[in-house]
Design a protein around this motif. Sequence first.
Motif, PDB file in Angstrom:
ATOM      1  N   GLY A 107      -6.471  -4.299   2.993  1.00 32.05           N
ATOM      2  CA  GLY A 107      -6.303  -3.638   1.707  1.00 32.05           C
ATOM      3  C   GLY A 107      -7.017  -2.297   1.661  1.00 32.05           C
ATOM      4  N   LEU A 108      -8.218  -2.247   2.225  1.00 30.89           N
ATOM      5  CA  LEU A 108      -8.969  -0.992   2.274  1.00 30.89           C
ATOM      6  C   LEU A 108      -8.208   0.082   3.051  1.00 30.89           C
ATOM      7  CD1 LEU A 108     -12.557  -2.353   2.987  1.00 30.89           C
ATOM      8  CD2 LEU A 108     -11.904  -0.993   1.005  1.00 30.89           C
ATOM      9  N   MET A 109      -7.588  -0.326   4.150  1.00 31.89           N
ATOM     10  CA  MET A 109      -6.840   0.638   4.958  1.00 31.89           C
ATOM     11  C   MET A 109      -5.607   1.140   4.200  1.00 31.89           C
ATOM     12  SD  MET A 109      -7.219  -0.891   8.815  1.00 31.89           S
ATOM     13  CE  MET A 109      -8.841  -0.887   9.603  1.00 31.89           C
ATOM     14  N   PHE A 110      -4.983   0.273   3.432  1.00 29.91           N
ATOM     15  CA  PHE A 110      -3.863   0.710   2.594  1.00 29.91           C
ATOM     16  C   PHE A 110      -4.321   1.732   1.562  1.00 29.91           C
ATOM     17  CE2 PHE A 110      -1.030  -3.347   3.087  1.00 29.91           C
ATOM     18  CZ  PHE A 110      -0.736  -2.947   4.371  1.00 29.91           C
ATOM     19  N   LEU A 156      -2.079   0.982  -4.583  1.00 29.71           N
ATOM     20  CA  LEU A 156      -2.093  -0.113  -5.557  1.00 29.71           C
ATOM     21  C   LEU A 156      -1.957  -1.465  -4.851  1.00 29.71           C
ATOM     22  CD1 LEU A 156       0.110   1.433  -8.395  1.00 29.71           C
ATOM     23  CD2 LEU A 156      -2.361   1.070  -8.428  1.00 29.71           C
ATOM     24  N   LEU A 157      -1.092  -1.507  -3.818  1.00 27.29           N
ATOM     25  CA  LEU A 157      -0.942  -2.734  -3.043  1.00 27.29           C
ATOM     26  C   LEU A 157      -2.263  -3.082  -2.365  1.00 27.29           C
ATOM     27  CD1 LEU A 157       0.681  -5.020  -1.736  1.00 27.29           C
ATOM     28  CD2 LEU A 157       1.414  -3.391   0.038  1.00 27.29           C
ATOM     29  N   GLY A 158      -2.920  -2.089  -1.797  1.00 25.59           N
ATOM     30  CA  GLY A 158      -4.212  -2.325  -1.164  1.00 25.59           C
ATOM     31  C   GLY A 158      -5.238  -2.846  -2.148  1.00 25.59           C
ATOM     32  N   MET A 159      -5.241  -2.307  -3.358  1.00 25.61           N
ATOM     33  CA  MET A 159      -6.178  -2.757  -4.384  1.00 25.61           C
ATOM     34  C   MET A 159      -5.919  -4.208  -4.772  1.00 25.61           C
ATOM     35  SD  MET A 159      -6.135   0.751  -6.657  1.00 25.61           S
ATOM     36  CE  MET A 159      -7.061   0.109  -8.046  1.00 25.61           C
ATOM     37  N   VAL A 185     -10.930   4.496  -6.880  1.00 23.73           N
ATOM     38  CA  VAL A 185      -9.569   4.916  -7.234  1.00 23.73           C
ATOM     39  C   VAL A 185      -9.398   4.935  -8.752  1.00 23.73           C
ATOM     40  CG1 VAL A 185      -7.138   4.238  -7.151  1.00 23.73           C
ATOM     41  CG2 VAL A 185      -8.525   4.159  -5.074  1.00 23.73           C
ATOM     42  N   VAL A 186      -9.893   3.891  -9.412  1.00 19.02           N
ATOM     43  CA  VAL A 186      -9.806   3.840 -10.880  1.00 19.02           C
ATOM     44  C   VAL A 186     -10.590   4.998 -11.494  1.00 19.02           C
ATOM     45  CG1 VAL A 186     -10.408   2.499 -12.930  1.00 19.02           C
ATOM     46  CG2 VAL A 186      -9.449   1.344 -10.924  1.00 19.02           C
ATOM     47  N   GLY A 187     -11.798   5.244 -10.964  1.00 16.06           N
ATOM     48  CA  GLY A 187     -12.606   6.345 -11.474  1.00 16.06           C
ATOM     49  C   GLY A 187     -11.949   7.694 -11.256  1.00 16.06           C
ATOM     50  N   ALA A 188     -11.322   7.891 -10.083  1.00 14.82           N
ATOM     51  CA  ALA A 188     -10.647   9.153  -9.787  1.00 14.82           C
ATOM     52  C   ALA A 188      -9.471   9.379 -10.720  1.00 14.82           C
ATOM     53  CB  ALA A 188     -10.179   9.158  -8.332  1.00 14.82           C
ATOM     54  N   TYR A 189      -8.822   8.286 -11.128  1.00 16.54           N
ATOM     55  CA  TYR A 189      -7.691   8.407 -12.058  1.00 16.54           C
ATOM     56  C   TYR A 189      -8.158   8.888 -13.430  1.00 16.54           C
ATOM     57  CZ  TYR A 189      -3.870   7.057 -15.165  1.00 16.54           C
ATOM     58  OH  TYR A 189      -2.888   7.066 -16.126  1.00 16.54           O
ATOM     59  N   PHE A 190      -9.198   8.263 -13.948  1.00 15.13           N
ATOM     60  CA  PHE A 190      -9.668   8.616 -15.286  1.00 15.13           C
ATOM     61  C   PHE A 190     -10.529   9.882 -15.294  1.00 15.13           C
ATOM     62  CE2 PHE A 190      -8.821   4.042 -15.894  1.00 15.13           C
ATOM     63  CZ  PHE A 190      -8.057   4.100 -17.054  1.00 15.13           C
ATOM     64  N   TRP A 191     -11.281  10.128 -14.203  1.00 14.40           N
ATOM     65  CA  TRP A 191     -12.229  11.235 -14.172  1.00 14.40           C
ATOM     66  C   TRP A 191     -11.584  12.529 -13.672  1.00 14.40           C
ATOM     67  CZ3 TRP A 191     -16.997  10.973 -16.280  1.00 14.40           C
ATOM     68  CH2 TRP A 191     -17.900  12.009 -16.005  1.00 14.40           C
ATOM     69  N   LEU A 192     -10.748  12.396 -12.607  1.00 11.92           N
ATOM     70  CA  LEU A 192     -10.176  13.575 -11.971  1.00 11.92           C
ATOM     71  C   LEU A 192      -8.660  13.673 -12.129  1.00 11.92           C
ATOM     72  CD1 LEU A 192     -12.204  13.457  -8.606  1.00 11.92           C
ATOM     73  CD2 LEU A 192     -12.754  14.740 -10.688  1.00 11.92           C
ATOM     74  N   GLY A 193      -8.040  12.676 -12.750  1.00 12.79           N
ATOM     75  CA  GLY A 193      -6.602  12.720 -12.953  1.00 12.79           C
ATOM     76  C   GLY A 193      -5.786  12.456 -11.707  1.00 12.79           C
ATOM     77  N   GLU A 194      -6.393  11.804 -10.687  1.00 20.47           N
ATOM     78  CA  GLU A 194      -5.687  11.504  -9.444  1.00 20.47           C
ATOM     79  C   GLU A 194      -4.918  10.188  -9.599  1.00 20.47           C
ATOM     80  OE1 GLU A 194      -8.460  11.499  -6.238  1.00 20.47           O
ATOM     81  OE2 GLU A 194      -9.060  13.595  -6.538  1.00 20.47           O
ATOM     82  N   VAL A 195      -3.600  10.245  -9.438  1.00 21.79           N
ATOM     83  CA  VAL A 195      -2.738   9.068  -9.634  1.00 21.79           C
ATOM     84  C   VAL A 195      -2.602   8.305  -8.316  1.00 21.79           C
ATOM     85  CG1 VAL A 195      -0.466   8.246 -10.343  1.00 21.79           C
ATOM     86  CG2 VAL A 195      -1.474  10.267 -11.441  1.00 21.79           C
ATOM     87  N   PRO A 196      -2.933   7.013  -8.270  1.00 26.46           N
ATOM     88  CA  PRO A 196      -2.812   6.243  -7.025  1.00 26.46           C
ATOM     89  C   PRO A 196      -1.355   6.020  -6.640  1.00 26.46           C
ATOM     90  CG  PRO A 196      -3.403   4.798  -8.851  1.00 26.46           C
ATOM     91  CD  PRO A 196      -3.492   6.208  -9.381  1.00 26.46           C
ATOM     92  N   THR A 197      -1.091   5.971  -5.339  1.00 27.97           N
ATOM     93  CA  THR A 197       0.255   5.732  -4.838  1.00 27.97           C
ATOM     94  C   THR A 197       0.538   4.226  -4.833  1.00 27.97           C
ATOM     95  OG1 THR A 197      -0.478   5.488  -2.545  1.00 27.97           O
ATOM     96  CG2 THR A 197       0.003   7.727  -3.326  1.00 27.97           C
ATOM     97  N   PRO A 198       1.810   3.839  -4.697  1.00 29.84           N
ATOM     98  CA  PRO A 198       2.136   2.402  -4.621  1.00 29.84           C
ATOM     99  C   PRO A 198       1.395   1.684  -3.490  1.00 29.84           C
ATOM    100  CG  PRO A 198       4.121   3.667  -5.039  1.00 29.84           C
ATOM    101  CD  PRO A 198       3.029   4.666  -4.771  1.00 29.84           C
ATOM    102  N   LEU A 199       1.231   2.349  -2.332  1.00 27.85           N
ATOM    103  CA  LEU A 199       0.521   1.724  -1.220  1.00 27.85           C
ATOM    104  C   LEU A 199      -0.946   1.488  -1.574  1.00 27.85           C
ATOM    105  CD1 LEU A 199       0.871   0.714   1.679  1.00 27.85           C
ATOM    106  CD2 LEU A 199       0.163   2.982   2.476  1.00 27.85           C
TER     107      LEU A 199
END
Length: 300
Positions: A139-142, A283-286, A267-281
């Motif tokens: 999951g981490l690698m994803f 999300l699968l890793g998470m 990843v969650v922090g980057a989304y709310f703090w920096l506006g970085e949207v996670p990719t489907p891959l």
Amino acid sequence: MSASSDRHATILATLSMIGSAACWGGATVMSRDLLGHFSPPALLVIQLIASVLALVILSIPHRPWTHLSPALGKASLTGVLEPGLTYSIGLWGLSLTSAGSASIISSTEPIFIVFLAWLIFRNRPTSKLSLCILIAVVGLMFVSYDSASTEADKSLAGDMLIVLSTAFAASYVVFSSKLAEKFPAAVLASGQQVVGLLCALIIYSVARLFGTISENILNISPGVLIYAASSGIVQYALAFWLYLIGLKHLSPSAAGLWLTLVPVFGVVGAYFWLGEVPTPLMLLGMVLIVGAVTVGHQEK
């Protein structure tokens, strides 16, 4: 230990490990933001100064002066491993390779922990825990793959330095697991980070002496300094304090499984703090990471 005490210890360890992962994941986002204002050595020094001061305050209820002894001094030397060598070598390696490549290499830390715990202390994880760690590492690698695949600036030397820093981080976990029960978490963490701060100051001074960095910490605006100090309290004081509390009740391998939650919070922090949207891959890793931790969290 009674069933009630064992249950209480499990709950405490769980909450502590979740808290430490949240601190590391969130503060990583803060540090990325701050690197636009500081060189890595300067940022590390400021963060560790703030962290040590916070840990001294957290230590007061435990009367830290009563724990001063050669044993504590020896235990504090693990601070050379982390944050000392881990972050100093890791930052150096990161300057030579891509952030994505560094993330994938760092994701193998739980495997390093399992191997070192077996090699040094003959501490073998259960089959269930081993499977959960393997799934979490996948999951981490994803989570890291997308950034690694889009960054072409990579260096073998940089990658090897990240491998070395990851090994130092894993060594810190393994050795600290044997020390966590001997001292209050805040007392042990403060001793370790005083040693880590000394390492960081030496590296910062050498870098300034040879002209590798030119900024003067004293010339940074107060607002940015407060932001940097706050990130240090979160990333080092609170994260290590909580992690050492959890280590009192967990094996190194089980503790390593909890580390896989760090990039999830990142990843969650980057989304709310920096506006970085996670990719489907990502999300699968998470999902794989959270699932592995959920299944394996009761293993010790």
